[in-house]
Design a protein around this motif. Structure first.
Motif, PDB file in Angstrom:
ATOM      1  N   PRO A  98       0.831  -1.209   0.000  1.00 27.69           N
ATOM      2  CA  PRO A  98       0.000   0.000   0.000  1.00 27.69           C
ATOM      3  C   PRO A  98       0.867   1.261   0.000  1.00 27.69           C
ATOM      4  O   PRO A  98       1.845   1.361   0.742  1.00 27.69           O
ATOM      5  N   GLY A  99       0.520   2.217  -0.846  1.00 25.70           N
ATOM      6  CA  GLY A  99       1.225   3.495  -0.889  1.00 25.70           C
ATOM      7  C   GLY A  99       2.506   3.490  -1.696  1.00 25.70           C
ATOM      8  O   GLY A  99       3.161   4.536  -1.820  1.00 25.70           O
ATOM      9  N   GLU A 100       2.884   2.362  -2.282  1.00 25.80           N
ATOM     10  CA  GLU A 100       4.109   2.307  -3.083  1.00 25.80           C
ATOM     11  C   GLU A 100       3.912   2.922  -4.464  1.00 25.80           C
ATOM     12  O   GLU A 100       2.819   2.887  -5.028  1.00 25.80           O
ATOM     13  N   LEU A 101       4.998   3.459  -5.024  1.00 27.95           N
ATOM     14  CA  LEU A 101       5.040   3.896  -6.417  1.00 27.95           C
ATOM     15  C   LEU A 101       6.025   2.973  -7.122  1.00 27.95           C
ATOM     16  O   LEU A 101       7.238   3.035  -6.883  1.00 27.95           O
ATOM     17  N   VAL A 102       5.504   2.073  -7.941  1.00 25.56           N
ATOM     18  CA  VAL A 102       6.307   1.022  -8.554  1.00 25.56           C
ATOM     19  C   VAL A 102       6.367   1.211 -10.065  1.00 25.56           C
ATOM     20  O   VAL A 102       5.339   1.473 -10.706  1.00 25.56           O
ATOM     21  N   ALA A 103       7.564   1.088 -10.626  1.00 24.45           N
ATOM     22  CA  ALA A 103       7.746   1.184 -12.073  1.00 24.45           C
ATOM     23  C   ALA A 103       7.898  -0.201 -12.669  1.00 24.45           C
ATOM     24  O   ALA A 103       8.679  -1.017 -12.170  1.00 24.45           O
ATOM     25  N   LEU A 104       7.146  -0.469 -13.740  1.00 28.64           N
ATOM     26  CA  LEU A 104       7.343  -1.665 -14.553  1.00 28.64           C
ATOM     27  C   LEU A 104       8.186  -1.231 -15.746  1.00 28.64           C
ATOM     28  O   LEU A 104       7.730  -0.481 -16.607  1.00 28.64           O
ATOM     29  N   LEU A 105       9.425  -1.686 -15.769  1.00 26.34           N
ATOM     30  CA  LEU A 105      10.409  -1.200 -16.736  1.00 26.34           C
ATOM     31  C   LEU A 105      10.855  -2.328 -17.653  1.00 26.34           C
ATOM     32  O   LEU A 105      11.131  -3.448 -17.198  1.00 26.34           O
TER      33      LEU A 105
END
Length: 357
Positions: free
Chosen positions: A27-34
């Motif tokens: 919860p609350g994470e900012l995750v990049a799919l790269l």
């Protein structure tokens, strides 16, 4: 809201878009799919949103099975690369759209809609543009309005598909910094797709590196950049020089240079490939044993840095070296000069079987 992806696979005909992918987002994470084009990152984003159905595996939102939920049931906000704003609606009406189409029993009053829209426009710093139409906005402004529209329905998860891909480099850089500040303010679980390594490294809490439908590595930006677990990650996250290497247990050889490889201490001698970034090579004036030698072919000045394009003297392979402009001016190397290079840091991987054949 947490997101849990369990053993998700997806095919389009003979093409494997996702191959047994598992991932947990807190919860609350900012995750990049790269990853590169076709690596599976956008397909996974669409499966999380409910815009695509997985062939196998499950999706959990806040520990509840959402695998077969319709997109409207998932409380997801989606921001596309090309804004998808309604051209015939004003900025205000675009942001209000998601609120106006709610079922009557859930729809806010007109006064509540107006208050919420103005609050969101203030959040994205564009409240002064409420009466304008999309064609009257810049690309960066349109993307911020698209984000405000996605936030209007109070999503539990925000999904962004290449949100800045259609913008020029300067605007893209400004907007990704703005997105990071906005996320720090609202703490909404967010997942964004990008093929821009710098964007992922600058914005995300964690990066998920995709390749050919599988996850190669997951970690904080510093972790995946400084400690890549696979040759693909090393090469994809920034330019890297490749060197044939001889693995001899705890020490590996690159030409005359020696690299500590304690991870191979119990391995028999074998072929390997060493990777080193251009800034991990240092020009030495008084070379010690083990320095590599390369001939300077071209020097390219890029702001405060200089990139030297060289050819190794032992095998003719290209080699890039990066140094500060001050160091370049101090050394003053000239085209055709043989440079002595020390490997400050390198990572050795076993040579893949298909390359050894």
């Amino acid at each position: 809201m947490s997101i849990q992806v369990e053993h998700v696979s997806k095919r389009f005909g003979d093409f494997v878009a996702l191959d047994d992918v598992s991932l947990t987002i807190q919860p609350g994470e900012l995750v990049a799919l790269l990853g590169p084009s076709g690596s599976g990152k956008t397909t996974l984003l669409r499966v999380i949103a409910g815009l695509e159905t997985a062939d196998a595996g499950r999706i959990y939102l806040d520990a509840k099975d959402a695998t077969h939920q319709h997109v409207q049931e998932r409380a997801v906000g989606f921001v596309f690369q090309h804004y998808a704003l309604f051209r015939h609606m004003s900025v205000f009406e675009n942001v209000a759209f998601g609120l106006r189409v709610k079922a009557r029993r859930e729809r806010p009053s007109e006064a509540q809609i107006a208050e919420k829209v103005h609050r969101l426009l203030e959040l994205v710093q564009l409240d002064w543009l409420a009466a304008r139409y999309p064609h009257q906005l810049s690309g960066g402004q349109r993307q911020r309005i698209a984000l405000a529209r996605a936030l209007a329905i109070e999503p539990s998860v925000l999904l962004l598909d290449e949100p800045f891909g259609a913008l020029d480099a300067k605007v893209r850089k400004e907007l990704r910094r703005w997105l990071r500040r906005l996320h720090d303010e609202i703490h909404l679980t967010s997942v964004f797709v990008t093929h821009d390594q710098e964007e992922a490294l600058e914005v995300a809490d964690r990066i998920v590196v995709f390749n050919r439908g599988r996850i190669e590595q997951i970690g904080a930006p510093d972790e995946v950049y400084d400690h890549p677990e696979t040759p693909f990650v090393y090469g994809f996250l920034g330019h890297a020089n490749r060197f044939p290497s001889a693995i001899e247990g705890a020490v590996s050889r690159v030409g005359a240079a020696r690299i500590a490889t304690p991870e191979f201490s119990d391995q028999a001698s074998q072929e390997g490939i060493a990777y080193a970034r251009p800034h991990d090579l240092e020009i030495v004036l008084d070379p010690a044993a083990g320095a590599l030698t390369a001939t300077l072919v071209h020097a390219i000045k890029i702001g405060p840095s200089v990139r030297l394009e060289c050819l190794r003297t032992d095998n003719g392979e290209p080699l890039d070296v990066e140094l500060t402009r001050e160091r370049f001016e101090e050394l003053n190397p000239v085209v055709g000069q043989v440079l002595h290079l020390a490997l400050r840091r390198a990572k050795v991987f076993m040579k893949p079987a298909e390359l050894s054949a």
